[in-house]
Scaffold this motif. Structure first.
Motif, PDB file in Angstrom:
ATOM      1  N   PHE A  51       0.770  -1.241  -0.074  1.00  0.00           N
ATOM      2  CA  PHE A  51       0.118  -0.058  -0.082  1.00  0.00           C
ATOM      3  C   PHE A  51       0.820   1.254  -0.132  1.00  0.00           C
ATOM      4  N   PHE A  52       1.913   1.135   0.862  1.00  0.00           N
ATOM      5  CA  PHE A  52       3.023   2.295   0.598  1.00  0.00           C
ATOM      6  C   PHE A  52       3.305   2.613  -0.799  1.00  0.00           C
ATOM      7  N   HIS A  53       3.755   1.629  -1.637  1.00  0.00           N
ATOM      8  CA  HIS A  53       4.123   1.725  -2.992  1.00  0.00           C
ATOM      9  C   HIS A  53       3.026   2.647  -3.816  1.00  0.00           C
ATOM     10  N   ILE A  54       1.811   2.191  -3.683  1.00  0.00           N
ATOM     11  CA  ILE A  54       0.710   2.458  -4.319  1.00  0.00           C
ATOM     12  C   ILE A  54       0.711   4.061  -3.823  1.00  0.00           C
ATOM     13  N   LEU A  55       0.819   4.416  -2.719  1.00  0.00           N
ATOM     14  CA  LEU A  55       0.982   5.869  -2.324  1.00  0.00           C
ATOM     15  C   LEU A  55       1.780   6.659  -2.869  1.00  0.00           C
ATOM     16  N   LEU A  56       2.996   5.915  -3.108  1.00  0.00           N
ATOM     17  CA  LEU A  56       4.064   6.800  -3.815  1.00  0.00           C
ATOM     18  C   LEU A  56       3.879   7.140  -5.007  1.00  0.00           C
ATOM     19  N   HIS A  57       2.825   6.454  -5.703  1.00  0.00           N
ATOM     20  CA  HIS A  57       2.452   6.694  -7.233  1.00  0.00           C
ATOM     21  C   HIS A  57       1.333   7.704  -7.141  1.00  0.00           C
ATOM     22  N   MET A  67       8.770   8.313  -8.309  1.00  0.00           N
ATOM     23  CA  MET A  67       8.382   8.683  -9.715  1.00  0.00           C
ATOM     24  C   MET A  67       9.531   8.960 -10.367  1.00  0.00           C
ATOM     25  N   ARG A  68      10.250  10.336  -9.841  1.00  0.00           N
ATOM     26  CA  ARG A  68      11.188  11.018 -10.785  1.00  0.00           C
ATOM     27  C   ARG A  68      12.320  10.494 -10.698  1.00  0.00           C
ATOM     28  N   TYR A  69      12.698   9.337  -9.802  1.00  0.00           N
ATOM     29  CA  TYR A  69      14.286   8.754  -9.828  1.00  0.00           C
ATOM     30  C   TYR A  69      14.099   7.403  -9.693  1.00  0.00           C
ATOM     31  N   HIS A  70      13.349   6.625  -9.427  1.00  0.00           N
ATOM     32  CA  HIS A  70      13.115   5.155  -9.611  1.00  0.00           C
ATOM     33  C   HIS A  70      12.594   4.963 -10.747  1.00  0.00           C
ATOM     34  N   HIS A  71      11.548   5.699 -11.367  1.00  0.00           N
ATOM     35  CA  HIS A  71      10.841   5.281 -12.888  1.00  0.00           C
ATOM     36  C   HIS A  71      11.325   6.010 -13.702  1.00  0.00           C
ATOM     37  N   ALA A  72      12.656   6.948 -13.564  1.00  0.00           N
ATOM     38  CA  ALA A  72      13.098   7.518 -14.855  1.00  0.00           C
ATOM     39  C   ALA A  72      13.638   6.581 -15.748  1.00  0.00           C
ATOM     40  N   ASP A  73      13.499   6.913 -16.966  1.00  0.00           N
ATOM     41  CA  ASP A  73      14.018   6.195 -18.255  1.00  0.00           C
ATOM     42  C   ASP A  73      15.585   5.936 -18.155  1.00  0.00           C
ATOM     43  N   LYS A  74      16.285   7.299 -18.116  1.00  0.00           N
ATOM     44  CA  LYS A  74      17.716   7.368 -18.212  1.00  0.00           C
ATOM     45  C   LYS A  74      18.119   8.747 -17.455  1.00  0.00           C
ATOM     46  N   PHE A  75      19.367   8.609 -17.214  1.00  0.00           N
ATOM     47  CA  PHE A  75      19.910   9.911 -16.708  1.00  0.00           C
ATOM     48  C   PHE A  75      21.148  10.380 -17.669  1.00  0.00           C
ATOM     49  N   GLN A  76      21.362  11.593 -17.399  1.00  0.00           N
ATOM     50  CA  GLN A  76      22.548  12.194 -18.398  1.00  0.00           C
ATOM     51  C   GLN A  76      23.744  11.906 -18.133  1.00  0.00           C
ATOM     52  N   VAL A  87      18.837   8.490  -3.976  1.00  0.00           N
ATOM     53  CA  VAL A  87      17.376   8.912  -3.409  1.00  0.00           C
ATOM     54  C   VAL A  87      16.699   7.514  -3.522  1.00  0.00           C
ATOM     55  N   GLU A  88      16.791   6.682  -4.143  1.00  0.00           N
ATOM     56  CA  GLU A  88      16.048   5.335  -4.152  1.00  0.00           C
ATOM     57  C   GLU A  88      16.219   4.684  -2.957  1.00  0.00           C
ATOM     58  N   VAL A  89      17.396   4.465  -2.520  1.00  0.00           N
ATOM     59  CA  VAL A  89      17.674   3.670  -1.121  1.00  0.00           C
ATOM     60  C   VAL A  89      17.051   4.575  -0.110  1.00  0.00           C
ATOM     61  N   SER A 137      13.404  -8.580 -13.135  1.00  0.00           N
ATOM     62  CA  SER A 137      12.089  -8.669 -13.007  1.00  0.00           C
ATOM     63  C   SER A 137      11.417  -8.222 -14.222  1.00  0.00           C
ATOM     64  N   LEU A 138      10.781  -9.216 -15.101  1.00  0.00           N
ATOM     65  CA  LEU A 138       9.924  -8.773 -16.140  1.00  0.00           C
ATOM     66  C   LEU A 138       8.644  -7.913 -15.682  1.00  0.00           C
ATOM     67  N   SER A 139       7.932  -8.592 -14.482  1.00  0.00           N
ATOM     68  CA  SER A 139       6.905  -7.680 -13.985  1.00  0.00           C
ATOM     69  C   SER A 139       7.304  -6.578 -13.463  1.00  0.00           C
ATOM     70  N   HIS A 140       8.290  -6.339 -13.092  1.00  0.00           N
ATOM     71  CA  HIS A 140       8.834  -4.904 -12.413  1.00  0.00           C
ATOM     72  C   HIS A 140       8.939  -4.073 -13.781  1.00  0.00           C
ATOM     73  N   CYS A 141       9.637  -4.574 -14.608  1.00  0.00           N
ATOM     74  CA  CYS A 141       9.653  -3.982 -15.959  1.00  0.00           C
ATOM     75  C   CYS A 141       8.240  -3.491 -16.558  1.00  0.00           C
ATOM     76  N   LEU A 142       7.337  -4.198 -16.514  1.00  0.00           N
ATOM     77  CA  LEU A 142       6.006  -3.828 -17.093  1.00  0.00           C
ATOM     78  C   LEU A 142       5.445  -2.685 -16.431  1.00  0.00           C
ATOM     79  N   HIS A 143       5.782  -2.922 -14.944  1.00  0.00           N
ATOM     80  CA  HIS A 143       5.156  -1.761 -14.105  1.00  0.00           C
ATOM     81  C   HIS A 143       5.937  -0.372 -14.480  1.00  0.00           C
ATOM     82  N   HIS A 144       7.252  -0.429 -14.836  1.00  0.00           N
ATOM     83  CA  HIS A 144       7.767   0.740 -15.252  1.00  0.00           C
ATOM     84  C   HIS A 144       7.395   1.313 -16.717  1.00  0.00           C
ATOM     85  N   THR A 145       7.318   0.508 -17.711  1.00  0.00           N
ATOM     86  CA  THR A 145       6.880   0.780 -19.076  1.00  0.00           C
ATOM     87  C   THR A 145       5.511   1.092 -19.436  1.00  0.00           C
ATOM     88  N   SER A 146       4.557   0.884 -18.247  1.00  0.00           N
ATOM     89  CA  SER A 146       3.255   1.250 -18.365  1.00  0.00           C
ATOM     90  C   SER A 146       3.018   2.825 -18.260  1.00  0.00           C
TER      91      SER A 146
END
Length: 173
Positions: A51-57, A67-76, A87-89, A137-146
């Motif tokens: 439930f905390f993870h859902i709240l983070l979204h 969302m800004r750091y864990h779900h970011a596609d790429k960094f410069q 930040v994620e840690v 984790s393919l499941s986690h990758c799907l979570h990120h690409t949605s």
């Protein structure tokens, strides 16, 4: 999705056994605590992380560090990537620090602090190593690409119970 007879063997193989092994270690870490209390603390933490993870979204910009750091596609640069990792840690560890302070504020002495620390360390290490570094984790990758994140929040067992799993498979990580 969810639980049905055809998924029981995969649930047992990929979910029950790993969760049970973690529970056994938690019991071994807490010899002076009832194994029922350890199980209650562990189960509550599993639900809490889901439930905390859902709240983070749901946190709005610019406070949405997850969302800004864990779900970011790429960094410069590698420096930005290292900063995002740190930040994620902090966000992941902070989730369990918040749980501890809620426990203390509500005077829930029944919950064992050693289990909170142990499960927190397990969560942070799996999330950071398996998901953020190795992307196993393919499941986690799907979570990120949605485009609209509507599932695969983790723990996987909660995604199956609450029907937020984005497929029929169980994570194996």
């Amino acid at each position: 999705m969810g639980f049905d007879k055809s998924s029981l063997s995969n649930y047992y193989k990929y979910a029950f056994i790993p969760y049970f092994i973690i529970y056994i270690f938690a019991v071994l870490l807490t010899p002076s605590t009832s194994s029922i209390i350890t199980l209650f603390t562990y189960a509550l933490l599993i639900l809490y992380t889901y439930f905390f993870h859902i709240l983070l979204h749901l946190v709005p910009y610019p406070f949405d560090l997850h969302m800004r750091y864990h779900h970011a596609d790429k960094f410069q640069s590698p420096k930005e990537e290292l900063f995002a990792f740190m930040v994620e840690v902090l966000v992941d560890c902070g989730m369990f620090v918040i749980f501890y302070f809620i426990k203390e504020a509500l005077n829930l002495k029944i919950l064992d602090n050693r289990v909170i620390v142990f499960v927190g360390m397990m969560y942070v290490s799996v999330h950071m190593i398996n998901y953020s570094i190795f992307h196993v984790s393919l499941s986690h990758c799907l979570h990120h690409t949605s485009t609209e994140i509507v599932g695969n929040y983790w723990p996987d067992v909660c995604d199956h119970i609450f029907d937020t799993n984005l497929g029929d498979s169980f994570e194996n990580n």
